[in-house]
Structures are given as structure tokens and as C-alpha cells.
Design an enzyme around this catalytic site. Structure first.
Site, short mmCIF file in Angstrom:
data_model
loop_
_atom_site.label_atom_id
_atom_site.label_comp_id
_atom_site.label_asym_id
_atom_site.label_seq_id
_atom_site.Cartn_x
_atom_site.Cartn_y
_atom_site.Cartn_z
N HIS A 14 -40.47 20.92 -9.32
CA HIS A 14 -40.02 21.51 -10.61
C HIS A 14 -39.93 23.01 -10.42
O HIS A 14 -40.94 23.72 -10.48
CB HIS A 14 -41.01 21.18 -11.74
CG HIS A 14 -40.51 21.61 -13.09
ND1 HIS A 14 -40.49 20.79 -14.19
CD2 HIS A 14 -40.03 22.80 -13.51
CE1 HIS A 14 -40.01 21.48 -15.23
NE2 HIS A 14 -39.71 22.70 -14.83
N HIS A 16 -37.55 26.78 -11.15
CA HIS A 16 -36.44 27.52 -11.75
C HIS A 16 -36.06 28.64 -10.79
O HIS A 16 -36.85 29.59 -10.59
CB HIS A 16 -36.85 28.09 -13.11
CG HIS A 16 -37.16 27.01 -14.10
ND1 HIS A 16 -36.19 26.39 -14.86
CD2 HIS A 16 -38.34 26.39 -14.41
CE1 HIS A 16 -36.74 25.46 -15.62
NE2 HIS A 16 -38.04 25.44 -15.36
N LEU A 17 -34.90 28.53 -10.19
CA LEU A 17 -34.41 29.55 -9.27
C LEU A 17 -33.53 30.58 -9.97
O LEU A 17 -33.28 31.64 -9.38
CB LEU A 17 -33.59 28.89 -8.14
CG LEU A 17 -34.38 28.28 -6.98
CD1 LEU A 17 -33.42 27.62 -5.99
CD2 LEU A 17 -35.24 29.32 -6.28
N ARG A 18 -33.06 30.27 -11.18
CA ARG A 18 -32.11 31.11 -11.88
C ARG A 18 -30.81 31.22 -11.07
O ARG A 18 -30.46 30.25 -10.36
CB ARG A 18 -32.72 32.50 -12.18
CG ARG A 18 -34.08 32.49 -12.86
CD ARG A 18 -34.14 31.62 -14.10
NE ARG A 18 -35.38 31.88 -14.83
CZ ARG A 18 -35.98 31.06 -15.66
NH1 ARG A 18 -35.42 29.88 -15.88
NH2 ARG A 18 -37.09 31.37 -16.28
N ASN A 42 -31.34 24.64 -16.15
CA ASN A 42 -31.22 25.39 -17.41
C ASN A 42 -30.75 26.83 -17.21
O ASN A 42 -31.42 27.79 -17.57
CB ASN A 42 -32.54 25.35 -18.19
CG ASN A 42 -33.69 26.04 -17.46
OD1 ASN A 42 -33.77 26.03 -16.23
ND2 ASN A 42 -34.58 26.65 -18.23
N LYS A 100 -32.06 16.16 -16.29
CA LYS A 100 -33.14 16.79 -17.03
C LYS A 100 -32.87 16.72 -18.52
O LYS A 100 -31.81 17.19 -19.00
CB LYS A 100 -33.30 18.25 -16.60
CG LYS A 100 -34.38 19.03 -17.34
CD LYS A 100 -35.78 18.53 -16.97
CE LYS A 100 -36.88 19.30 -17.69
NZ LYS A 100 -37.11 20.64 -17.09
N HIS A 137 -38.64 17.46 -20.33
CA HIS A 137 -39.51 18.47 -20.95
C HIS A 137 -40.07 17.80 -22.19
O HIS A 137 -39.36 17.66 -23.20
CB HIS A 137 -38.73 19.74 -21.32
CG HIS A 137 -39.60 20.78 -21.96
ND1 HIS A 137 -40.05 21.90 -21.29
CD2 HIS A 137 -40.14 20.84 -23.20
CE1 HIS A 137 -40.83 22.61 -22.12
NE2 HIS A 137 -40.90 21.98 -23.28
N HIS A 175 -44.32 19.01 -16.05
CA HIS A 175 -45.35 19.99 -16.40
C HIS A 175 -46.27 19.51 -17.52
O HIS A 175 -46.38 20.16 -18.56
CB HIS A 175 -44.74 21.36 -16.74
CG HIS A 175 -43.54 21.36 -17.66
ND1 HIS A 175 -43.45 20.59 -18.79
CD2 HIS A 175 -42.40 22.07 -17.62
CE1 HIS A 175 -42.31 20.81 -19.39
NE2 HIS A 175 -41.64 21.70 -18.70
N LEU A 220 -44.12 27.35 -21.69
CA LEU A 220 -43.97 26.11 -22.46
C LEU A 220 -43.92 24.95 -21.48
O LEU A 220 -43.21 25.03 -20.48
CB LEU A 220 -42.70 26.17 -23.32
CG LEU A 220 -42.78 27.13 -24.51
CD1 LEU A 220 -41.43 27.26 -25.17
CD2 LEU A 220 -43.84 26.68 -25.51
N ASP A 248 -43.07 24.75 -11.75
CA ASP A 248 -42.42 25.31 -12.93
C ASP A 248 -42.40 26.84 -12.83
O ASP A 248 -42.51 27.54 -13.85
CB ASP A 248 -43.06 24.85 -14.23
CG ASP A 248 -42.11 25.08 -15.42
OD1 ASP A 248 -42.59 25.09 -16.56
OD2 ASP A 248 -40.91 25.28 -15.19
N HIS A 252 -39.00 35.60 -15.30
CA HIS A 252 -38.38 36.31 -16.43
C HIS A 252 -38.59 37.80 -16.18
O HIS A 252 -39.68 38.22 -15.75
CB HIS A 252 -39.05 35.95 -17.75
CG HIS A 252 -38.76 34.56 -18.24
ND1 HIS A 252 -37.67 34.25 -19.01
CD2 HIS A 252 -39.43 33.40 -18.06
CE1 HIS A 252 -37.68 32.95 -19.29
NE2 HIS A 252 -38.73 32.41 -18.73
N ALA A 264 -40.84 32.42 -22.48
CA ALA A 264 -41.86 31.49 -21.97
C ALA A 264 -41.62 31.23 -20.49
O ALA A 264 -40.49 30.88 -20.10
CB ALA A 264 -41.79 30.17 -22.73
N1 LIG Z 1 -41.75 26.56 -18.61
C1 LIG Z 1 -41.36 27.62 -19.25
O1 LIG Z 1 -42.17 28.20 -20.00
N2 LIG Z 1 -40.10 28.08 -19.11
C2 LIG Z 1 -39.08 27.48 -18.28
C3 LIG Z 1 -38.41 26.31 -18.96
C4 LIG Z 1 -39.30 25.10 -18.98
O2 LIG Z 1 -39.68 24.62 -17.92
O3 LIG Z 1 -39.65 24.68 -20.08
C5 LIG Z 1 -38.02 28.52 -17.99
O4 LIG Z 1 -36.95 28.15 -17.47
O5 LIG Z 1 -38.29 29.70 -18.27
ZN LIG Z 2 -39.35 24.22 -16.11
ZN LIG Z 3 -39.92 22.63 -19.34
#
Ligand SMILES: NC(=O)N[C@@H](CC(=O)O)C(=O)O
Ligand SMILES: [Zn+2]
Ligand SMILES: [Zn+2]
Length: 345
Positions: A14, A16-18, A42, A100, A137, A175, A220, A248, A252, A264
């Protein structure tokens, strides 16, 4: 006391690479520790088709520093309009490993998410038919429901009924943060599994308020009570194959976290495996880390386990106060503080 552990190279299920420069900046942290990662969809706009996932995959591979081996495992972002034909294309691609489900409004970049399961049942039925996992999620979005209860409520009102309707649907509850989620997954059939982050294993909700409001501990699903953290530690060290590593890690920019309405997410890719080693060490369960980090995930996703090995040494290091990632400055978890384990190069 164990000073060194060597384990099969792990994967992050899980992540997030953006995109763009931020993706290029955070990718080496992940590629240094993990052979593969489930890359979350996302983005803005979200990765809703196999074609968009192919292009995103190409951008990730192009950003990989020379000499670093890393395989992105792509996912699609489920929307109310996802066509079952897209599900078939995704499975046939060989590089999309899941779809997802973001309940619309539940978290970062989730506004294009699902507004009602009825609208996506044809896609979900096709996923159940062809064995493509649904990654979830698991929080309801009704803001009348206490933020600390949204995961447990999601399980009772959305996930359990869905699995009644589609008992063969393969589901990863992402998560997880509560005793209820750990118990639900442990009791569910083998087609249901869960990822657990390092931060939900290390911290309870007090960490959001230690010495003042701590925006870098807001994510989150939100951190929960200590009893829930303990239930997560018990689940991941139980030896059950239904729980596996998913950081996760969610970068940010600093100014979006240190704000009156902050984003989050926690950035943990810089120290992911060492943070998990702290958890398993404190639980006296270092022997259970390898299955959690390196076996349970590929087994669930029906992928081969990695063959390379990685070594962790019980050597403390201090995390930088921030990472200057191009125009983004990201504050990592444990910024300016120590992590007790080091990944050997
Ligand atoms: N976990 C988070 O708090 N944020 C994640 C999105 C997600 O996994 O809910 C994100 O992409 O910033
Ligand atoms: Zn996530
Ligand atoms: Zn999530």
C-alpha cells in the site's frame, strides 16, 4: 538481544508515490527497501483505466534511478462509472493487480470515489468472477458518525454485506486501525486480507496531541485508542497469513500538513522496514516479521516471493527534519528523532 536480522526482500502492498517530481523524489526511498509495491491510484485526476495505469507505470519506471530494481504493481481507482469491460482489461494487462475502492469523500483525492455500492456491483461482480482483488479504504463518509467509529461502521454496514453478496470477491481491507477490523479479517475466509501500516502499530491517538496539535501524526483512518494499537500488534505477530505490510506512505508538502485544515497522511517510506522492525522487536516477535513483510502479501496476490535478501541492523539513526523534494518539502515520520534499526545497504 538480536543485533541483526536478514529476511527475504519485502514488498510494500500500500504505497502512494504521487506523480511528477515528487514521485521521482520519493521513489528511491521505497525502491531501496522494497522489490515491489502496490501503487495507489488516487492521483489528480485518478488512475481510472488500464491505459492510464500503463502510462503511470511507465512514468514510475522512467523515474527509477539507474541500477535500482523495482516493480510497480498498478491499481485502478474504482468510480461509479467503472465498466466491467475495464475490469477485464485490467486483469488481462498483467500489471494491474487490484482495483481500489475509495468511498467518495473518505480521504485524500477521494471525491471521484464510489457513492454507492449498487452503482459498482457490475464491476464488483466481474472482479469476483475473474479473481481481481478489491482494495478498500474502509471508512464510511457520513460525518455524523464519529471519526473514530467510521472503520468499524464500514465493516458492519458495507463490507460484511458486500461479502455476503459476493463471497468469492477477493478483498484487501487497507490500513486497518481497529480491534474490530483485525477480528473481522482474522475470522473471514482466505479471500479476505488486510494491510497494516507501521504508524498504526507504533502510535495511538494520543500521538496527535503530544505537547500540542501534531499535524504530522494525522492520517486517515485516524490513529485509534491504545487498545486498538495493541490488537493490531497482536494480529500482525500472530502468524496469521491474512495480515501483511502496507506502509500507506503518503507524502504531503509541509505547508499542506501544517495548516488550519491539514491533509491526511504520513510519509514513512524513508524508514519503513526499520519502523516495522521496532514493532516486532518490542513485541518479541522478530521471527514473525519476514512472513508479514515478505511472504503473506505475494501469497495473497498470487505472485512469487522475492528471492533477494535484506539485512536490518539494530543501529539507531536520526531521521532528517525534512526532505526537500523539489518544490515540495516533506516532513517524514520521526523527523529529527531516532529510528532504532537501520537497513544495511
Ligand atoms: N492515508 C492517508 O491519510 N492519506 C492517503 C490516502 C489514504 O490512504 O487514505 C493519501 O493519499 O494521502
Ligand atoms: Zn493510502
Ligand atoms: Zn486509504
Amino acid at each position: 538481544m538480536t543485533q541483526t536480522i536478514t529476511l527475504t526482500r519485502p514488498d510494500d502492498w500500500h504505497l502512494h508515490l504521487r506523480d511528477g517530481a515528487l514521485m521521482a523524489a520519493v521513489l528511491p526511498h521505497t525502491a531501496r527497501e522494497f522489490a515491489r509495491a502496490i501503487v495507489m491510484p488516487n492521483l489528480k485526476p485518478p488512475v481510472t483505466t488500464t491505459e492510464l495505469a500503463a502510462a503511470y507505470r511507465d512514468r514510475i519506471l522512467a523515474a527509477l534511478p539507474a541500477g535500482m530494481a523495482f516493480e510497480p504493481l498498478m491499481t485502478l481507482y474504482l468510480t461509479d462509472r467503472t465498466d466491467p469491460a475495464e475490469v477485464v482489461r485490467a486483469k488481462a494487462s498483467g500489471f494491474v493487480h487490484g482495483i481500489k475502492l475509495y468511498p467518495a469523500g473518505a480521504t485524500t483525492n477521494s471525491d471521484s470515489g464510489v457513492t454507492s455500492l449498487d452503482k459498482v456491483m457490475p464491476a464488483l461482480e466481474k472482479m469476483a468472477e475473474i479473481g481481481l482483488p478489491l482494495l478498500v479504504h474502509g471508512e464510511v463518509t457520513d460525518h455524523e458518525i464519529d471519526v473514530f467509529d467510521r472503520e468499524a461502521t464500514f465493516i458492519d454496514t458495507i463490507l460484511a454485506p458486500l461479502l455476503q453478496r459476493l463471497p468469492t470477491l477477493r478483498v484487501v481491507l487497507e490500513h486497518i486501525t481497529t480491534r474490530q477490523a483485525a477480528a473481522f479479517v482474522a475470522a473471514a475466509p482466505d479471500n479476505v486480507a488486510a494491510t497494516v501500516t507501521a504508524h498504526h502499530l507504533l502510535m495511538n491517538r494520543n500521538a496527535m496531541f503530544t505537547g500540542g496539535i501534531r499535524p504530522h501524526h494525522y492520517c486517515l483512518p485516524v490513529l485509534k485508542r491504545e487498545q486498538h494499537r495493541q490488537a493490531l500488534v497482536q494480529a500482525v505477530t500472530s502468524g496469521s497469513a491474512k495480515f501483511f505490510l502496507g506502509t500507506d506512505s503518503a507524502p504531503h508538502a509541509r505547508h499542506t500538513k501544517e495548516a488550519s485544515c491539514g491533509c491526511a497522511g504520513m510519509y514513512t517510506a524513508h524508514a519503513a522496514l526499520p519502523l516495522y522492525a521496532e514493532v516486532f522487536d518490542r513485541a518479541g516477535a522478530l521471527d514473525k516479521l519476514e512472513a508479514f513483510a515478505s511472504f503473506n502479501g505475494p501469497d495473497f496476490y498470487r505472485l512469487p516471493r522475492n528471492t533477494a535478501r535484506v539485512t536490518l541492523n539494530r543501529t539507531a539513526w536520526t531521521v532528517p527534519a525534512e526532505y526537500p523534494f523539489g518544490e515540495h518539502t516533506v516532513v517524514p515520520l520521526r523527523a529529527g528523532e531516532e529510528v532504532q534499526w537501520t537497513l544495511a545497504d
